[in-house]
Structures are given as structure tokens and as C-alpha cells.
Design a protein around this motif. Structure first.
Motif, PDB file in Angstrom:
ATOM      1  N   PRO A  93      -3.345   3.253  12.658  1.00  0.00           N
ATOM      2  CA  PRO A  93      -2.270   4.234  12.857  1.00  0.00           C
ATOM      3  C   PRO A  93      -0.959   3.837  12.214  1.00  0.00           C
ATOM      4  CG  PRO A  93      -3.522   3.915  14.874  1.00  0.00           C
ATOM      5  CD  PRO A  93      -4.006   2.880  13.909  1.00  0.00           C
ATOM      6  N   GLY A  94      -0.673   2.541  12.134  1.00  0.00           N
ATOM      7  CA  GLY A  94       0.557   2.098  11.483  1.00  0.00           C
ATOM      8  C   GLY A  94       0.600   2.412  10.008  1.00  0.00           C
ATOM      9  N   ASP A  95      -0.568   2.679   9.423  1.00  0.00           N
ATOM     10  CA  ASP A  95      -0.660   3.073   8.016  1.00  0.00           C
ATOM     11  C   ASP A  95      -0.777   4.586   7.858  1.00  0.00           C
ATOM     12  OD1 ASP A  95      -0.913   0.303   6.880  1.00  0.00           O
ATOM     13  OD2 ASP A  95      -2.708   0.327   8.158  1.00  0.00           O
ATOM     14  N   GLY A  96      -0.622   5.313   8.953  1.00  0.00           N
ATOM     15  CA  GLY A  96      -0.717   6.766   8.891  1.00  0.00           C
ATOM     16  C   GLY A  96      -2.130   7.289   8.949  1.00  0.00           C
ATOM     17  N   ILE A  97      -3.083   6.455   9.373  1.00  0.00           N
ATOM     18  CA  ILE A  97      -4.484   6.848   9.468  1.00  0.00           C
ATOM     19  C   ILE A  97      -4.821   7.099  10.931  1.00  0.00           C
ATOM     20  CG2 ILE A  97      -6.867   6.144   9.042  1.00  0.00           C
ATOM     21  CD1 ILE A  97      -5.812   4.376   6.772  1.00  0.00           C
ATOM     22  N   ALA A  98      -5.412   8.249  11.206  1.00  0.00           N
ATOM     23  CA  ALA A  98      -5.651   8.620  12.599  1.00  0.00           C
ATOM     24  C   ALA A  98      -6.618   7.667  13.282  1.00  0.00           C
ATOM     25  CB  ALA A  98      -6.188  10.051  12.673  1.00  0.00           C
ATOM     26  N   ARG A 157       0.843  -1.196   0.000  1.00  0.00           N
ATOM     27  CA  ARG A 157       0.000   0.000   0.000  1.00  0.00           C
ATOM     28  C   ARG A 157       0.880   1.249   0.000  1.00  0.00           C
ATOM     29  NH1 ARG A 157      -3.714  -3.018   3.775  1.00  0.00           N
ATOM     30  NH2 ARG A 157      -2.603  -2.048   5.527  1.00  0.00           N
ATOM     31  N   PHE A 158       0.362   2.295  -0.616  1.00  0.00           N
ATOM     32  CA  PHE A 158       1.092   3.549  -0.733  1.00  0.00           C
ATOM     33  C   PHE A 158       0.085   4.689  -0.749  1.00  0.00           C
ATOM     34  CE2 PHE A 158      -0.151   2.359  -4.944  1.00  0.00           C
ATOM     35  CZ  PHE A 158      -0.348   3.537  -5.653  1.00  0.00           C
ATOM     36  N   SER A 159       0.576   5.889  -0.899  1.00  0.00           N
ATOM     37  CA  SER A 159      -0.294   7.047  -1.097  1.00  0.00           C
ATOM     38  C   SER A 159       0.014   7.654  -2.447  1.00  0.00           C
ATOM     39  CB  SER A 159      -0.068   8.099  -0.007  1.00  0.00           C
ATOM     40  OG  SER A 159      -0.795   9.287  -0.304  1.00  0.00           O
ATOM     41  N   THR A 160      -1.023   8.050  -3.171  1.00  0.00           N
ATOM     42  CA  THR A 160      -0.768   8.749  -4.434  1.00  0.00           C
ATOM     43  C   THR A 160      -0.190  10.129  -4.179  1.00  0.00           C
ATOM     44  OG1 THR A 160      -2.993   9.715  -4.562  1.00  0.00           O
ATOM     45  CG2 THR A 160      -2.668   7.523  -5.539  1.00  0.00           C
ATOM     46  N   GLY A 161      -0.440  10.701  -3.000  1.00  0.00           N
ATOM     47  CA  GLY A 161       0.146  11.982  -2.649  1.00  0.00           C
ATOM     48  C   GLY A 161       1.639  11.836  -2.413  1.00  0.00           C
ATOM     49  N   ASP A 215       1.546  10.989   4.436  1.00  0.00           N
ATOM     50  CA  ASP A 215       0.246  10.702   3.846  1.00  0.00           C
ATOM     51  C   ASP A 215      -0.162   9.273   4.198  1.00  0.00           C
ATOM     52  OD1 ASP A 215      -0.028  13.204   2.159  1.00  0.00           O
ATOM     53  OD2 ASP A 215       1.831  12.396   1.351  1.00  0.00           O
ATOM     54  N   PRO A 216      -1.450   9.013   4.408  1.00  0.00           N
ATOM     55  CA  PRO A 216      -1.888   7.653   4.743  1.00  0.00           C
ATOM     56  C   PRO A 216      -1.538   6.651   3.646  1.00  0.00           C
ATOM     57  CG  PRO A 216      -3.628   9.240   5.193  1.00  0.00           C
ATOM     58  CD  PRO A 216      -2.556   9.985   4.450  1.00  0.00           C
ATOM     59  N   LEU A 217      -1.049   5.505   4.045  1.00  0.00           N
ATOM     60  CA  LEU A 217      -0.723   4.430   3.108  1.00  0.00           C
ATOM     61  C   LEU A 217      -1.961   3.553   2.965  1.00  0.00           C
ATOM     62  CD1 LEU A 217       2.849   3.557   4.465  1.00  0.00           C
ATOM     63  CD2 LEU A 217       2.195   5.214   2.702  1.00  0.00           C
ATOM     64  N   ASP A 218      -2.876   3.974   2.102  1.00  0.00           N
ATOM     65  CA  ASP A 218      -4.193   3.336   2.033  1.00  0.00           C
ATOM     66  C   ASP A 218      -4.596   2.918   0.612  1.00  0.00           C
ATOM     67  OD1 ASP A 218      -4.643   5.794   0.871  1.00  0.00           O
ATOM     68  OD2 ASP A 218      -5.986   6.534   2.436  1.00  0.00           O
ATOM     69  N   THR A 219      -3.655   2.974  -0.330  1.00  0.00           N
ATOM     70  CA  THR A 219      -3.979   2.766  -1.738  1.00  0.00           C
ATOM     71  C   THR A 219      -3.161   1.615  -2.310  1.00  0.00           C
ATOM     72  OG1 THR A 219      -4.391   5.143  -1.942  1.00  0.00           O
ATOM     73  CG2 THR A 219      -4.093   3.916  -3.997  1.00  0.00           C
ATOM     74  N   LEU A 237     -14.701   2.822   5.555  1.00  0.00           N
ATOM     75  CA  LEU A 237     -14.034   2.612   4.270  1.00  0.00           C
ATOM     76  C   LEU A 237     -12.769   1.778   4.388  1.00  0.00           C
ATOM     77  CD1 LEU A 237     -15.964   5.074   3.646  1.00  0.00           C
ATOM     78  CD2 LEU A 237     -14.270   5.716   1.916  1.00  0.00           C
ATOM     79  N   HIS A 238     -12.017   1.930   5.483  1.00  0.00           N
ATOM     80  CA  HIS A 238     -10.720   1.255   5.607  1.00  0.00           C
ATOM     81  C   HIS A 238     -10.634   0.522   6.945  1.00  0.00           C
ATOM     82  CE1 HIS A 238      -8.969   3.236   2.033  1.00  0.00           C
ATOM     83  NE2 HIS A 238      -9.689   4.279   2.402  1.00  0.00           N
ATOM     84  N   PRO A 239     -11.494  -0.466   7.161  1.00  0.00           N
ATOM     85  CA  PRO A 239     -11.505  -1.141   8.464  1.00  0.00           C
ATOM     86  C   PRO A 239     -10.261  -1.963   8.747  1.00  0.00           C
ATOM     87  CG  PRO A 239     -12.919  -2.299   6.904  1.00  0.00           C
ATOM     88  CD  PRO A 239     -12.496  -1.020   6.235  1.00  0.00           C
ATOM     89  N   ASP A 240      -9.501  -2.310   7.701  1.00  0.00           N
ATOM     90  CA  ASP A 240      -8.323  -3.162   7.876  1.00  0.00           C
ATOM     91  C   ASP A 240      -7.045  -2.374   8.089  1.00  0.00           C
ATOM     92  OD1 ASP A 240      -8.587  -2.131   5.293  1.00  0.00           O
ATOM     93  OD2 ASP A 240      -7.434  -3.773   4.396  1.00  0.00           O
ATOM     94  N   LYS A 241      -7.159  -1.067   8.286  1.00  0.00           N
ATOM     95  CA  LYS A 241      -5.962  -0.228   8.418  1.00  0.00           C
ATOM     96  C   LYS A 241      -6.036   0.547   9.725  1.00  0.00           C
ATOM     97  CE  LYS A 241      -5.990   0.348   3.373  1.00  0.00           C
ATOM     98  NZ  LYS A 241      -7.384  -0.074   3.099  1.00  0.00           N
TER      99      LYS A 241
END
Length: 898
Positions: free
Chosen positions: A297-302, A219-223, A231-235, A291-295
């Protein structure tokens, strides 16, 4: 079929149904651009038997037996048409992607049409210039001059831009090129159960059909930022869960675009459709679809479980006490909309392998070095095995601080081992690229009778869409300088960047400041009115001053202090403008004026780096290597000027090579207003090192003190001895070189202020701008012509966002206006002249040679200034953008109780 193009006959037969634009490009005439493929933007304008046509909607077969002229054939070989010369003299362009179309349209106008440019240019769009530079070009105004810092040095690529020779991303003939097309999700939220690609692979010409099974699981961020963790690593490149209408589902690689599109239609996908949420406030509520239940703080998501990509909470002082001690309090909620970047060159990339087997990616990107780093991480490749190169970029505005095409085209090239091209259509740009973040801002302000602010309280909710690229960063930045521009003992902020099942938001000019400032500056204006104080004087009383820190509860600006400020001059300019007699308005219209201010801290807070390399060549000329991309930001010209100023030469003796990861060690990218302030400082450092080496070499040769030496345009004057630069290189046996580096700290602070006088028709809701004045503190202005252009373009773009631009979604999250025809982009007739004023005698100690940034910031004060003017005229406070005519009319009718 036979067609004559630029005097040369061609017998190549077009493909069935092919338009003239693509046929001409197949023949190598790359000056014919694709901006819309719908006849809306004019970037593809050519002449057929002397008449201008939009070649994207002109069938190629109709050109049989006719004379076609493109921008490349407008003038005799080796010369310039008079219109091309005018555009060059006035620098009637910035990114230049639309320029060929404007030149071709202008060249076909007669004298009568030249007197009515709004009508003449109704079929041509420019996103960069604000049209004044184009008007100057048509009218024969000359601005450019060969000058160092402080003068109007022309863009180095100007001759190539006006003749169609400038090479943008796809202006390149790559043998064996395959084409990539994407199947996109029809659902806002679903899990992919099964994909059947068998029918697609049987389409003749198809080489591969790629799904999530073929893509990296990483996973990565397009930003793109210097620190990937910002940036959150959600993509994923291709995911088995889709979270917005338009998300990638599969990609087809084929011999032609037609074959790839047909294969996309034959892919069968079974979806498990899930509940979706489109409103940010609803997404924050308990029980909302996650939207992102499997992610986490370790992925940069608050807080993934609450759909919170990022959040900010902070308080300085005691806001409750500050509000209690206030004599007046204003409270309100303000809403801003999605806005498309609408750069005329859409997103896209090509990938191939060079002779050494390295992966080469050519991209329309503001961040080639960060893109290379991301590709290497995704595909487990060493840095030296990937090269990312950017040609001239056709507009960016933050939208190309993303990796939206490079990952997929790299996957395709690595899979099929052939060159691959992936170019967004205009509808894909609207439906699947990023937009400006929609914001809802609740604001409470308190002040005493004498105008002293006692409290600033913000609640900010931004809709980051399905993915968090830039979400946390935009939120923090939006809450930072917007609050810090005012001195106040008590400040509080509560902010959320929220996931929803809508197309992703991203970086956009101003990076969130424009949205929050619409709320804050409207509130400032309203509070001043309630107190009976002059709004300009109220701002001046409370604005930040030189030497003061940027105090914000957002927590990221505390390390910055104002090293220089021309804000007092900016406000004085507005004060003088509003004292002039009011222009006449139609009978019955309501007239008012309004102002707003803005501050921006250049560069991201977590690092921005640039390297530069400068060489004195054997012929006595200089070659500058930088990583910064040129997309109308003017950084290339400024870098030339810095070299010329430091080395006592002229800009025409400095050649710039750029935007290629093979050239220099690193460049974070052309965003955050860093082209001048960060990359410019790296260029300055390299220039000074090279200057010192040349002076030392000349002093040693002439046996004279270094202090007695000075550089001339092509020599060193060592006492009474004149030593040509070429002789120094020859004597040394090798070119003189110097490296420069800058890390973006400390950070520079720039100021802007805007004032409008408007007339409003209460019977129709039409807003007419009678006068527009912008004051800018850019420190030492490196290139007044270019800087004025940046301001005019920023104001024009902001006017569109204020008055009519809006990406509209239906109830299922689909974009319903994905074309220029249905999305109102400011045209020539829509943009009034803005009077631009630069402050004097401000020399910033942080920026190179005293300069500050001025690319993003002009956008930010426009919306609140215009809303404040409408409030002054009508007595009604508008709290939601855009200020569309029908909305204004309906609101005024309701206010009258009709």
C-alpha cells in the motif's frame, strides 16, 4: 552516388543497406516520416521520377540518377501545390504526421484514380481523422475561415503541416547525436542473475551499456498524473526482475543504430525464470504467481500479494432488493480486448545539455511538465536544471500520457555527457508500449414493466499487465460515469485492476468508459427488448438530468452535478434518424439498427491545472504562451479563438507558443479532454485580464470612461478616439502582459449518442454499415470543423476496436501481430461516413465561453451501438470484442444449429 532531391543534386553516399527514407532525412528532408518502416502506412511517401513510392522499403542506392521529390519540393519555392492548398482549405489533417504521405500520394493520382479513393489510398493510413476530412481535401471542399469562437478557424500550423515544415520530435539536427537501442526480455517473468556486457562494449562505436546496476533504484509509474500517488510506484528505469516479454533489460548507447543493435545482440544475460500468469481472473486466484511481492500500500498498490493494483467496492441503496423488485432482470458477461493506440509517430525522445548545462529533453509527450517533475525526482535534479520540450506530436490518444522513453534517454545522456536519441520501432510500439486495458465485465440490471431501472450491479476486472500505470484510475473512471449516466436508486460495483505477466496497459481514449459501456449499454438494450420497450425511449426515461449529481458507488464522481445537458436532443436526433427509410442491403442479408449513449466528466478528479501568459507585443500582435501539447486535439486553434473572441481581434494576429516547460509555470497536460476546458479557461482568464488592462490604459489616455471603450482588431476605440494597440505599448514603454490560471474544477460533463443501421451476411459473417449517425453535446461548439473531425476520428478508431483490432498474445505472453500488416488498422476503405450532429442552445457554465470537451467521448458509445445493431439484425447477442467476421459467422452458424 548522385541523386537529385527537389531539384538539387546530392553526392552523399548512403550507408550499406540504407533505405531511401533515412537517407533523405540524413539530407535534412524531415517531411519524410517514419510510421512503420515496412511499407504499410505511407507516411514516408515520396516521388521517384514522378511515381509515388514508400521510401522506407525503397533502397537508397536505387535512387541514383533519378529525380526524387519530397513534400518540401512539391511546389515552387514560397508557394503551395494545388493539393497542398486543398488539404489546407479543408484541414485534411489533425496531428498531421500522415499528411505528407497523403499529399504526395494524391499529387500523383490521375482523374481515374481520383474517382476511386479507397483503392488509391490503400497504402496510406491515418489514425486521427476518420478520413472524411482527407476525402474533402482531395475533392476540393473548403472549410476553413478566419473566425473567432464558433467558426472554422484553421489550425495555426496548417501551412507547415501541408508543406512538411512542421517539426515533430525527431525533425531536428542535433550535432554529435548518439543512438540508443534496448535489449528486451525473452521471458514473461524472470530474475536477472547476471549480465555480461563485455562483448557489447567492444563493438566499435559503443559508448555505454546500461543495466539495472547503472539505473536509479527509485520506483515510479510511467503513467503521469498531477498527483504522482494516483498511480502505483512499481517501475524502475531498468530492473533486475522482468515481468513481461519485451521489458527493458539493458540499453546500449552508440554512434549509430547499427552499432547499438549489434551490441544488444552481444549482451549475455542469465535468467532465473519464474512462473507467469497471463489471465486476470487466474491472477486473482490463491496460489497464482505474485508479480510484486516486495511492494504494498505504501507504493500505491491495493493488494500486491493478490496481484491487485487497485480495487473499488461500493453500494448505494440495496441492489439485492432492487433486483428482487424488478419485473425483469438481465445478467451477462462481456469481454473487451487489448487495442494499440497506433499513433503514427512512435514513442521517443532526445536529450542533450544546453549552454548553461541544463538537461534538455525533447519528447513526443502529452505531459511535458509532469515528465520534467518525474525526471527531476528520479535523478535528484532541481526543476530549473531540466527543460522538457515537445514539438508537434504525431498522435497520442492517451498513449503519450506515459513516460516510456524520457527516463532512459535522460539516464543515457547523464551517463555519456553527449546528446542521445531513443526512438521506438513500430514493433517495439506493439510489444513494449502500452495498450488499452482488456476488461471482463459482469452486469446485472433490473427494471419494472414501465421501464424504471431498479438495480445496476457490475463486477469489473481489468488486466493492467505487468505494471499498474493508470490501472486504478482507469478502473475508477470506467465504473464512474458509465453507471452515473442512469438514474437508479440501487447501484453496486466490485472492481479489480489486476497484474499479469503481459505488456502493460495504460491510458487510452475514453479511459475505461468504452469497455464498461460495451457491457452496460448492451445490457440496457437487452433488458429493453425483454420488457418490450423501445431502447431509445428506455434510455431517455432513465438518463441523468440537469441539476442531478453523478451518483456512483465508485465514489469519485459524487462532487459533480450536471450543469447542462443536451442528451435529450442527442436521443431525439437518433430517434429521427432511425425513422428514415432503410438503405438497401444485399439480398439475403439481415438488417438491424442499434443505439447507445455515453457521458464523460472532463478532467481527472484529483486535479488538473493550467497556466497561460498573454502578451500584447510592440507590433500590435498578441503572443500566447501555454503548456498544452498539440497532437491533433485542436487545442491550439481553440486557444487562438478564445483570445480573438475576448480581445476583438482575428486569429491570424495571435501567435501561440506551447509545450515547453520554460514558457509558463505549469500545465498538467493534454489528457482528460482538458485542452479546451482547462487550458482554455486559463487562456480565457489571461485574455480577460489583458482586455481590462488595455481598456483601462486607453480610457486613461483618452480621458474617457472605461465603459466607453471597446477593442478593435488592432486598436482601442475610446469614445471618438481610435488608439492603435502599438501606440498603447509604446506609451507604456513595455509590452502589456497578463497571466491566467485554471485548476480544472468544477468539472464539465459532456454527452454523446450513436446509432447504426447495419446489414449482416449470415453466410460469411460480414458486417456492413449502412448508416452511421453521431449526436454530440459539446456545449457551445468552439470550432465546428475541428469538433466534427474529433468525432469522425473517434468513431473510426472505435470501429477498428469494435470490428477487428486486437493485440494478440501467444501462450507465453508475446505479441504475435506487432506490425500494421498483421494488426488491422482502419484504412480509407474501411471507414463509412458518419453523420455528425451537434445539439443546439446548450451553454455550459463550467467550460470556457460555454464549451465542453469533445476529444475522447465520441469513442465510447460506438461499440455497444454497433453490437446492438447486430443483435437487432441477427437475434444473437455478441458479448466479446472484436466482432470479427469469422467469429460472427461461426456464432451465427452455431445459433442456427448447423
Amino acid at each position: 552516388m548522385s541523386v537529385t532531391v527537389n531539384g538539387r543534386p546530392y553526392d552523399e553516399k548512403p550507408r550499406p543497406g540504407q533505405c531511401l527514407r533515412t537517407h533523405l532525412r540524413d539530407l535534412g528532408h524531415y517531411g519524410v516520416k517514419k510510421g512503420c518502416d515496412a511499407g504499410d502506412c505511407g507516411a514516408c511517401t515520396v516521388h521517384v521520377d514522378g511515381m509515388p513510392v514508400h521510401s522506407c522499403v525503397y533502397p537508397a542506392v536505387r535512387a541514383q540518377g533519378h529525380e526524387v521529390t519530397t513534400i518540401e519540393g512539391l511546389a515552387p519555392e514560397g508557394g503551395l501545390h494545388k493539393i497542398q492548398q486543398r488539404f489546407l482549405d479543408a484541414q485534411g489533417f489533425q496531428c498531421g504526421f500522415c499528411t505528407a504521405g497523403f499529399v504526395m500520394t494524391t499529387a500523383a493520382l490521375d482523374e481515374r484514380q481520383l474517382d476511386d479513393l479507397p483503392r488509391a489510398f490503400k497504402g496510406n493510413l491515418c489514425r486521427c481523422t476518420g478520413y472524411r476530412a482527407i476525402s474533402d481535401a482531395v475533392c476540393g471542399v473548403k472549410h476553413t475561415e478566419d473566425a473567432a469562437v464558433g467558426g472554422n478557424a484553421p489550425a495555426p500550423a496548417g501551412p507547415q503541416v501541408v508543406t512538411g515544415a512542421a517539426r515533430y520530435t525527431f525533425d531536428l539536427d542535433v550535432p554529435g547525436l548518439l543512438h540508443l537501442k534496448v535489449l528486451r526480455s525473452p521471458h514473461a517473468h524472470a530474475r536477472i542473475v547476471r549480465i555480461d556486457t563485455s562483448a557489447a562494449t567492444n563493438v566499435p562505436g559503443v559508448h555505454a551499456v546500461l543495466t539495472h546496476e547503472d539505473a536509479p533504484r527509485a520506483r515510479f509509474s510511467t503513467g503521469r498524473h498531477e498527483r504522482p500517488q494516483d498511480d502505483p510506484l512499481d517501475t524502475r528505469v531498468l530492473d533486475d526482475v522482468v515481468r513481461f516479454r519485451g521489458q527493458r533489460v539493458a540499453a546500449v548507447v552508440a554512434e549509430s543504430e547499427g552499432a547499438a543493435e549489434e551490441a544488444c545482440r552481444r549482451i549475455v544475460v542469465e535468467y532465473d525464470v519464474r512462473p507467469a500468469v497471463f489471465d486476470a481472473e487466474e491472477a486473482l486466484q490463491p496460489g497464482a504467481p505474485v508479480l510484486h511481492p516486495d511492494k504494498g500500500p505504501g507504493d500505491g498498490i491495493a493488494r500486491a500479494e493478490g496481484n491487485v493494483a487497485g480495487e473499488v467496492h461500493g453500494e448505494i441503496g440495496d441492489v439485492a432488493a432492487g433486483l428482487a423488485e424488478a419485473d425483469e432482470v438481465f445478467a451477462g458477461t462481456f469481454v473487451t480486448q487489448r487495442v494499440q493506440h497506433a499513433s503514427l509517430e512512435t514513442h521517443g525522445s532526445m536529450a542533450w545539455f544546453d549552454d548553461a548545462g541544463r538537461l534538455v529533453v525533447r519528447s513526443s509527450s502529452q505531459v511535458p511538465f509532469l515528465t520534467r517533475r518525474a525526471l527531476c525526482a528520479l535523478f535528484d535534479l532541481p526543476l530549473d536544471q531540466v527543460r522538457v520540450v515537445t514539438g508537434r506530436v504525431g498522435g497520442g490518444f492517451g498513449g503519450k500520457q506515459e513516460m516510456l522513453a524520457e527516463d532512459l534517454v535522460a539516464l543515457a545522456a547523464l551517463t555519456v555527457k553527449r546528446p542521445v536519441k531513443y526512438e521506438y520501432t513500430r514493433s517495439e510500439q506493439f510489444e513494449a508500449a502500452t495498450t488499452r486495458h482488456p476488461f471482463t465485465v459482469g452486469v446485472r440490471l433490473g427494471a419494472k414493466k414501465d421501464g424504471t431501472l431498479t438495480a445496476i450491479d457490475l463486477r469489473v476486472v481489468s488486466n493492467t499487465g505487468a505494471y499498474g500505470n493508470h490501472g486504478p484510475g482507469v478502473l475508477f473512471h470506467a465504473c464512474g460515469e458509465s453507471m452515473a449516466v442512469y438514474r437508479c436508486a440501487n447501484k453496486k460495483v466490485e472492481g479489480y485492476a489486476v497484474y499479469t505477466n503481459t505488456l502493460p496497459s495504460g491510458a487510452f481514449r475514453g479511459y475505461g468508459l468504452g469497455q464498461v459501456l460495451f457491457a452496460l449499454e448492451s445490457a440496457i438494450d437487452e433488458l429493453a427488448r425483454t420488457l418490450g420497450l423501445d431502447p431509445v425511449a428506455f434510455r431517455a426515461r432513465n438518463a441523468i438530468r440537469v441539476g442531478e449529481p453523478l451518483v456512483t458507488p465508485a465514489g469519485q464522481e459524487a462532487d459533480i452535478s450536471v450543469a447542462s445537458s443536451g442528451l435529450d436532443q442527442c436521443l431525439a436526433i437518433l430517434d429521427e434518424a432511425r425513422r428514415d427509410p432503410a438503405p438497401e442491403a444485399p439480398d439475403g442479408w439481415l438488417v438491424g439498427d442499434g443505439s447507445a449513449i455515453a457521458m464523460i466528466a472532463t478532467t481527472p478528479p484529483n486535479g488538473h491545472y493550467a497556466d497561460a501568459k498573454l502578451t500584447l507585443l510592440p507590433d500590435g500582435r498578441y503572443e500566447l504562451l501555454v503548456g498544452t501539447a498539440e497532437f491533433g486535439n485542436g487545442s491550439t486553434t481553440v486557444h487562438q479563438q478564445i483570445v480573438a473572441e475576448t480581445l476583438g481581434t482575428t486569429t491570424d494576429r495571435v501567435t501561440v507558443r506551447q509545450s515547453d516547460t520554460d514558457l509558463v509555470g505549469h500545465d498538467t497536460g493534454a489528457f482528460g479532454s482538458t485542452g479546451t476546458t482547462v487550458a482554455g479557461n486559463a487562456v480565457l482568464a489571461a485574455s480577460r485580464v489583458l482586455r481590462d488592462r488595455l481598456l483601462a490604459a486607453a480610457a486613461a489616455r483618452a480621458e474617457t470612461p472605461v465603459a466607453a471603450c471597446r477593442l478593435d482588431a488592432d486598436a482601442v476605440l475610446a469614445g471618438a478616439t481610435r488608439i492603435p494597440l502599438k501606440d498603447l505599448v509604446e506609451a507604456a514603454g513595455a509590452p502589456f502582459t497578463a497571466d491566467g490560471h485554471f485548476d480544472g474544477t468544477p468539472r464539465s460533463v459532456a454527452f454523446n449518442a450513436h446509432w447504426f443501421r447495419v446489414a449482416v451476411d449470415p453466410g460469411t459473417g460480414e458486417i456492413r454499415i449502412l448508416r452511421s449517425v453521431h449526436a454530440a453535446d459539446a456545449g457551445r461548439v468552439m470550432n465546428p470543423m475541428q469538433c466534427r473531425g474529433q468525432i469522425e476520428g473517434g468513431v473510426a478508431q472505435a470501429l477498428g476496436a469494435t470490428l477487428y483490432e486486437k493485440v494478440r498474445l501467444d501462450a507465453d505472453g508475446a505479441v504475435v501481430n506487432p506490425t500494421f500488416r498483421t494488426y488491422h488498422l482502419p484504412a480509407f476503405a474501411d471507414v463509412p461516413k458518419t453523420e455528425v450532429h451537434f445539439v443546439r442552445d446548450v451553454h455550459d457554465p463550467v467550460g470556457p465561453l460555454g464549451a465542453k470537451s469533445m476529444s475522447e467521448s465520441p469513442f465510447n458509445p460506438v461499440a455497444p451501438a454497433l453490437a446492438n445493431a447486430v443483435r437487432d439484425a441477427t437475434g444473437v447477442r455478441f458479448t466479446e470484442l472484436p466482432l470479427a467476421r469469422d467469429v460472427v459467422w461461426q456464432t451465427l452458424v452455431h445459433a442456427r444449429g448447423a
